[in-house]
Design a protein around this motif. Structure first.
Motif, PDB file in Angstrom:
ATOM      1  N   PHE A  31      45.632  38.984  36.621  1.00  0.00           N
ATOM      2  CA  PHE A  31      44.221  39.177  36.900  1.00  0.00           C
ATOM      3  C   PHE A  31      43.744  40.082  35.822  1.00  0.00           C
ATOM      4  N   PRO A  32      43.960  41.009  35.282  1.00  0.00           N
ATOM      5  CA  PRO A  32      43.436  41.807  34.100  1.00  0.00           C
ATOM      6  C   PRO A  32      43.308  40.896  32.743  1.00  0.00           C
ATOM      7  N   TYR A  33      44.370  40.430  32.666  1.00  0.00           N
ATOM      8  CA  TYR A  33      44.672  39.611  31.159  1.00  0.00           C
ATOM      9  C   TYR A  33      44.010  38.464  31.193  1.00  0.00           C
ATOM     10  N   ILE A  34      43.699  37.501  32.320  1.00  0.00           N
ATOM     11  CA  ILE A  34      42.851  36.440  32.518  1.00  0.00           C
ATOM     12  C   ILE A  34      41.210  36.870  32.293  1.00  0.00           C
ATOM     13  N   THR A  35      40.913  38.201  33.075  1.00  0.00           N
ATOM     14  CA  THR A  35      39.650  38.572  33.138  1.00  0.00           C
ATOM     15  C   THR A  35      39.259  38.999  31.619  1.00  0.00           C
ATOM     16  N   TYR A  36      40.364  39.576  30.905  1.00  0.00           N
ATOM     17  CA  TYR A  36      40.133  39.996  29.597  1.00  0.00           C
ATOM     18  C   TYR A  36      39.631  38.944  28.722  1.00  0.00           C
ATOM     19  N   GLU A  37      40.651  37.900  28.685  1.00  0.00           N
ATOM     20  CA  GLU A  37      40.459  36.662  28.092  1.00  0.00           C
ATOM     21  C   GLU A  37      39.342  35.880  28.250  1.00  0.00           C
ATOM     22  N   GLY A  40      35.272  38.881  31.140  1.00  0.00           N
ATOM     23  CA  GLY A  40      34.913  39.800  32.292  1.00  0.00           C
ATOM     24  C   GLY A  40      33.822  39.324  32.896  1.00  0.00           C
ATOM     25  N   GLY A  41      32.760  39.921  33.377  1.00  0.00           N
ATOM     26  CA  GLY A  41      31.754  39.803  34.086  1.00  0.00           C
ATOM     27  C   GLY A  41      31.426  38.460  34.784  1.00  0.00           C
ATOM     28  N   ALA A  42      31.144  37.658  34.471  1.00  0.00           N
ATOM     29  CA  ALA A  42      30.734  36.165  35.049  1.00  0.00           C
ATOM     30  C   ALA A  42      32.004  35.695  35.492  1.00  0.00           C
ATOM     31  N   PHE A  43      32.890  35.529  34.740  1.00  0.00           N
ATOM     32  CA  PHE A  43      34.525  35.317  35.239  1.00  0.00           C
ATOM     33  C   PHE A  43      34.668  36.097  36.700  1.00  0.00           C
ATOM     34  N   VAL A  44      34.508  37.051  36.762  1.00  0.00           N
ATOM     35  CA  VAL A  44      34.852  38.000  37.957  1.00  0.00           C
ATOM     36  C   VAL A  44      34.100  37.651  38.939  1.00  0.00           C
ATOM     37  N   ILE A  45      32.716  37.374  38.913  1.00  0.00           N
ATOM     38  CA  ILE A  45      31.729  36.774  39.951  1.00  0.00           C
ATOM     39  C   ILE A  45      32.343  35.675  40.481  1.00  0.00           C
ATOM     40  N   VAL A  46      32.691  34.570  39.436  1.00  0.00           N
ATOM     41  CA  VAL A  46      33.197  33.181  39.938  1.00  0.00           C
ATOM     42  C   VAL A  46      34.418  33.577  40.784  1.00  0.00           C
ATOM     43  N   TYR A  47      35.310  34.512  40.326  1.00  0.00           N
ATOM     44  CA  TYR A  47      36.629  34.754  40.945  1.00  0.00           C
ATOM     45  C   TYR A  47      36.060  35.026  42.462  1.00  0.00           C
ATOM     46  N   LEU A  48      35.170  35.901  42.502  1.00  0.00           N
ATOM     47  CA  LEU A  48      34.883  36.679  44.082  1.00  0.00           C
ATOM     48  C   LEU A  48      34.357  35.434  44.896  1.00  0.00           C
ATOM     49  N   VAL A  49      33.468  34.484  44.228  1.00  0.00           N
ATOM     50  CA  VAL A  49      33.021  33.279  45.041  1.00  0.00           C
ATOM     51  C   VAL A  49      34.306  32.493  45.632  1.00  0.00           C
ATOM     52  N   ILE A 206      34.026  49.519  32.994  1.00  0.00           N
ATOM     53  CA  ILE A 206      32.997  48.919  34.197  1.00  0.00           C
ATOM     54  C   ILE A 206      31.797  47.849  33.776  1.00  0.00           C
ATOM     55  N   ALA A 207      31.317  48.063  32.698  1.00  0.00           N
ATOM     56  CA  ALA A 207      30.441  47.253  32.201  1.00  0.00           C
ATOM     57  C   ALA A 207      31.088  45.857  31.867  1.00  0.00           C
ATOM     58  N   PHE A 208      32.345  45.861  30.996  1.00  0.00           N
ATOM     59  CA  PHE A 208      32.870  44.559  31.129  1.00  0.00           C
ATOM     60  C   PHE A 208      33.398  43.933  32.312  1.00  0.00           C
ATOM     61  N   ILE A 209      33.955  44.423  33.285  1.00  0.00           N
ATOM     62  CA  ILE A 209      33.931  43.931  34.551  1.00  0.00           C
ATOM     63  C   ILE A 209      32.970  43.464  35.300  1.00  0.00           C
ATOM     64  N   PHE A 210      31.918  44.401  35.383  1.00  0.00           N
ATOM     65  CA  PHE A 210      30.806  43.880  36.394  1.00  0.00           C
ATOM     66  C   PHE A 210      29.614  43.279  35.771  1.00  0.00           C
ATOM     67  N   LYS A 211      29.363  43.459  34.456  1.00  0.00           N
ATOM     68  CA  LYS A 211      28.123  42.867  33.915  1.00  0.00           C
ATOM     69  C   LYS A 211      28.199  41.421  33.369  1.00  0.00           C
ATOM     70  N   PRO A 212      27.563  40.470  34.174  1.00  0.00           N
ATOM     71  CA  PRO A 212      27.855  38.983  34.025  1.00  0.00           C
ATOM     72  C   PRO A 212      27.251  38.727  32.770  1.00  0.00           C
ATOM     73  N   ASN A 213      27.793  37.933  32.110  1.00  0.00           N
ATOM     74  CA  ASN A 213      27.223  37.177  30.912  1.00  0.00           C
ATOM     75  C   ASN A 213      27.662  35.766  30.984  1.00  0.00           C
ATOM     76  N   PHE A 214      26.797  34.928  31.818  1.00  0.00           N
ATOM     77  CA  PHE A 214      27.092  33.909  31.985  1.00  0.00           C
ATOM     78  C   PHE A 214      27.106  32.659  30.913  1.00  0.00           C
ATOM     79  N   SER A 215      26.543  33.052  29.651  1.00  0.00           N
ATOM     80  CA  SER A 215      26.395  32.243  28.739  1.00  0.00           C
ATOM     81  C   SER A 215      27.741  32.046  28.211  1.00  0.00           C
ATOM     82  N   GLN A 216      28.811  33.091  28.560  1.00  0.00           N
ATOM     83  CA  GLN A 216      30.168  32.969  28.118  1.00  0.00           C
ATOM     84  C   GLN A 216      30.910  32.406  28.951  1.00  0.00           C
ATOM     85  N   LEU A 217      30.479  31.836  29.999  1.00  0.00           N
ATOM     86  CA  LEU A 217      31.307  31.209  31.026  1.00  0.00           C
ATOM     87  C   LEU A 217      31.893  29.852  30.645  1.00  0.00           C
TER      88      LEU A 217
END
Ligand code: PHE
Length: 463
Positions: A31-37, A40-49, A206-217
């Motif tokens: 999980f950490p490495y796919i979040t990194y790749e 973060g942010g938007a990816f984590v939200i999609v994962y939670l959904v 924290i910002a990397f994990i939680f700040k969504p940047n949907f344009s990068q999704l």
């Protein structure tokens, strides 16, 4: 003839054992490495959904199948499929799960074996020396992967530990191991999170994990999040079904499933916080994020005060998390042999465990070097060379998603709504979200898993 089926000692016993299955290398490493790749942010939200709408409902479905029948994956489909459309052919889905358990455990334990080596090296001080520069550690790691004997030793030790627990049975083995290991695991994690809160990289993490940047999704990221939600919750191969078969009627399935999903997600996020905080604290170039855990992390840990202690704690954490997962993988296979072939637990666990250990030796012996690491994807996309990579590709991209698809279809479309409703509500009163759950299992689950399978067929690239 039929012995009374074992049961978990308590509701917490089940929750701990099942979270133990869910929480593993998938949370701490993948999980950490796919979040990194995936930025973060938007990816984590999609994962939670994905966890909420796809993973959690399918987890409930698996537990329902297990508890309703009090049987292993194959037996559950045999009993429930009888007289229904498709009939006994549904047993194939259970068999697919048993095969997946066999295959996944065979290589999962090779990676888990690495943690043993790292624990030993942290304690002996060798890791501290190697971690002086990223290059030395990288070279060591490459040689370590190519060293057949060491790969074999770690793998066999880990299989031995797994067999020793499963052979003791549900209560005395699996539940007791989870009750001891899981609290220690939580404790170590909390300790490490508190520690990294004082590192300079914490707020950036924290910002990397939680700040969504949907344009990068990307579309690939969405599929990866979906696929991972499956793997991390141990779904699609009957692990939750098997554990569910030992569950007491008095335990509420939806509540337990929620607890497991929340714990699993929390731990995945905590792992990200720990890893990213220390990586961002130093200007470290993470070239290959899939090797973070074994090549980058020690280097950073040793730059901090108490590096040796941090490393020892961390690799113990990973080893424990992996062990509670390998236990569940072996239990899927053993319980099949116990129920369907009529073997005693000891014979079933020993025979299957040894067979898996032997089969897994092929993976252990075929670890080529650092390059082969990119082939470990645990539900990643690319098919790769080597026995290890091929098995992982087969299991993560085919066996688990196809299993999950059929589990959802079976529960949602073949079982009647009365069947499932009774199992969920018996002794617990009417379930408010029953309609929503059934809808998600009938439509969202199959659609999501279908999308993953189609993307695998089309050979879509993740990154
Ligand atoms: N969920 C485990 C992890 O995240 C892996 C696993 C998959 C375990 C399937 C059992 C069954 O590492």
């Amino acid at each position: 003839m039929a012995e009374k089926r074992a049961q978990w000692g308590s509701r917490f016993g089940f929750i701990l054992a099942a979270s133990g299955s869910a929480i593993g290398l998938g949370n701490l490493w993948k999980f950490p490495y796919i979040t990194y790749e995936n930025n973060g942010g938007a990816f984590v939200i999609v994962y939670l959904v994905a966890i909420l709408l796809v993973g959690a409902p399918i987890m409930v479905a698996e537990i329902v199948l297990g508890r309703r029948t009090r049987h292993n994956a194959v037996g559950a489909f045999r009993i429930l499929g009888d007289g229904k459309p498709g009939g006994r052919a549904w047993m194939g889905v259970g068999m697919l799960g048993v095969i997946a358990g066999f295959v996944v455990l065979s290589y999962y334990s090779v990676i888990a074996g690495w943690t043993l080596r790292y624990i030993v090296m942290s304690v002996s001080g060798q890791l501290g020396e190697l971690a002086q520069t990223p290059e030395t550690l990288q070279t060591f790691f490459g040689n370590f992967l190519g060293n057949s004997w060491q790969q074999l030793l770690g793998h066999l030790l880990f299989m031995t530990a797994t067999i020793s627990v499963v052979i003791l049975g549900v209560g005395k083995g699996i539940e007791r191991a989870a009750t001891i290991l899981m609290p220690i695991l939580f404790g170590i994690l909390v300790l490490l999170v508190v520690y990294v809160m004082w590192t300079p990289g914490f707020s950036q993490a924290i910002a990397f994990i939680f700040k969504p940047n949907f344009s990068q999704l990307t579309a690939g990221a969405v599929l990866e999040a979906l696929g991972h939600s499956f793997f991390t919750l141990s779904l699609g191969m009957g692990a939750m079904l098997t554990y569910g078969s030992y569950m007491r009627k008095s335990t509420s399935i939806p509540r337990a499933a929620m607890a497991i999903c929340i714990l699993d997600t929390m731990i995945a996020i905590m792992a990200c916080i720990i890893l990213f905080s220390i990586i961002f604290s130093f200007d470290i170039d993470v070239q290959k994020s899939s090797t973070i855990l074994f090549t980058t992390l020690p280097v950073v840990f040793y730059k901090l005060p108490g590096g040796a202690v941090l490393c020892t704690l961390f690799y113990t954490l990973v080893a424990f998390a992996a062990l509670t997962s390998t236990i569940s993988l072996l239990e899927v296979v053993s319980s099949y042999a116990i129920d369907e072939l009529g073997w005693a637990r000891k014979k079933a666990t020993l025979t299957m465990g040894v067979a898996i250990a032997v089969f897994g030796s092929l993976s252990a012996l075929s670890m080529g070097g650092v390059e082969s690491l990119s082939s470990i994807n645990l539900i990643g996309r690319d098919s790769t060379a080597g026995i290890f990579g091929t098995l992982d590709y087969l299991a993560s991209n085919w066996l688990l998603p196809v299993g999950g698809l059929f589990i959802a279809l079976f529960t949602g479309w073949v079982l009647s709504s009365t069947d499932t409703r009774n199992e969920l509500e018996e002794g617990h009163g009417p379930l408010r979200f029953y309609g929503l759950w059934r809808f998600l299992v009938r439509f969202a689950g199959p659609a999501a898993v279908g999308a993953i399978i189609v993307s695998v067929i089309l050979g879509a690239e993740y990154q």
